[in-house]
Enzyme design. Structure first.
Site, PDB file in Angstrom:
ATOM      1  N   SER A  93       0.851  -1.196   0.000  1.00  0.00           N
ATOM      2  CA  SER A  93       0.000   0.000   0.000  1.00  0.00           C
ATOM      3  C   SER A  93       0.879   1.235   0.000  1.00  0.00           C
ATOM      4  O   SER A  93       2.002   1.215   0.528  1.00  0.00           O
ATOM      5  CB  SER A  93      -0.896   0.009   1.245  1.00  0.00           C
ATOM      6  OG  SER A  93      -1.528   1.263   1.404  1.00  0.00           O
ATOM      7  N   TYR A 124      -1.678   0.382  10.045  1.00  0.00           N
ATOM      8  CA  TYR A 124      -1.707  -0.207   8.706  1.00  0.00           C
ATOM      9  C   TYR A 124      -0.400   0.064   7.966  1.00  0.00           C
ATOM     10  O   TYR A 124       0.163  -0.835   7.313  1.00  0.00           O
ATOM     11  CB  TYR A 124      -2.890   0.359   7.922  1.00  0.00           C
ATOM     12  CG  TYR A 124      -3.126  -0.291   6.578  1.00  0.00           C
ATOM     13  CD1 TYR A 124      -3.536  -1.614   6.501  1.00  0.00           C
ATOM     14  CD2 TYR A 124      -2.939   0.423   5.395  1.00  0.00           C
ATOM     15  CE1 TYR A 124      -3.758  -2.221   5.267  1.00  0.00           C
ATOM     16  CE2 TYR A 124      -3.161  -0.172   4.163  1.00  0.00           C
ATOM     17  CZ  TYR A 124      -3.563  -1.492   4.103  1.00  0.00           C
ATOM     18  OH  TYR A 124      -3.774  -2.087   2.877  1.00  0.00           O
TER      19      TYR A 124
END
Length: 246
Positions: A144, A157
């Site tokens: 990501s 995250y």
């Protein structure tokens, strides 16, 4: 329809929805036999129906990837049945929670790390020997942009994806003299359930569909791929070579 993955054995995690579902479906359409892994049985059955309608086949594996023993047995089962693995798509992951670092509950932190990092390591450990047995093994691990942007409230995250990218880069370095090619992918903003959870006020119609993103990822599984140890950015549609420091 071309069959660029004819007779390849492909393992896709997080295959019951979103990008994982679409990657599994598209790779099956290219002639691969897909081993589809997810916790959601209903989603796997829908995928199986879609693959069979296209005249192809899949093996469904309902599995929570935090089940360490289950991940180990998965590698053993693939070896026993096919003797190798040609493509790994490590797509499963969780957002965790968007929160100030100091406010994250320990159980949420540990659960997110367990799926995004530890389970990915365990999966790599389980299938690395199988990918080495393929004449053109390919590993695709989802990352990501959060791993690099490190925006406020995204610390959990971001940390999991940064850790995963580090593992993938090391794995690629360890196997660079083998036919195995190992890369990370940044899919960017995509119309998925996870994105809706992270950005509830965002108009989904402004985002690329999971099927379109999956189509950009699929070439990373092909035997002619030469790149390894890099990050493929979907928005830019190209590999971004890592530099030290980032």
């Amino acid at each position: 329809m071309s069959a660029r993955l004819q007779d390849k054995i492909v393992l896709v995690t997080g295959a019951s929805r979103g990008i994982g579902y679409q990657i599994a479906k598209q790779m099956a359409a290219e002639g691969a036999h897909v081993v589809a892994v997810a916790r959601t049985v209903g989603g796997l059955e829908e995928l199986d129906d879609a693959i069979r309608r296209g005249g192809n086949s899949a093996t469904l594996v309902p599995l929570d990837l935090t089940d360490a023993g289950g991940v180990d047995r998965l590698g053993e089962a693939i070896h026993k049945r096919w003797g190798r693995l040609d493509v790994l798509v490590a797509n499963a992951g969780a957002l965790g929670v968007l929160s100030p670092i100091g406010h994250i509950e320990a159980k949420v932190f540990e659960k997110t790390m367990a799926l995004n990092v530890t389970a990915t390591w365990r999966l790599i450990r389980s299938v690395d020997p199988l990918l080495r047995l393929s004449p053109a093994g390919r590993a695709i691990v989802m990352s990501s942009g959060a791993a690099h942007s490190c925006r406020a409230f995204w610390g959990l995250y971001a940390a999991t994806k940064a850790a995963t990218e580090a593992m993938v880069r090391s794995w690629a370095a360890e196997t660079e003299n083998l036919p195995l090619r190992v890369n990370s992918v940044n899919p960017g903003a995509t119309r998925t359930a996870m994105r809706a959870l992270a950005m509830p006020g965002e108009d989904p119609d402004t985002l690329p569909k999971a099927a379109d993103v999956a189509a950009r990822i699929l070439p990373l599984a092909l035997p002619e791929l030469t790149e390894t140890g890099q990050l493929f950015d979907i928005r830019e549609n190209r590999f971004l070579a890592y530099r030290a420091p980032l």
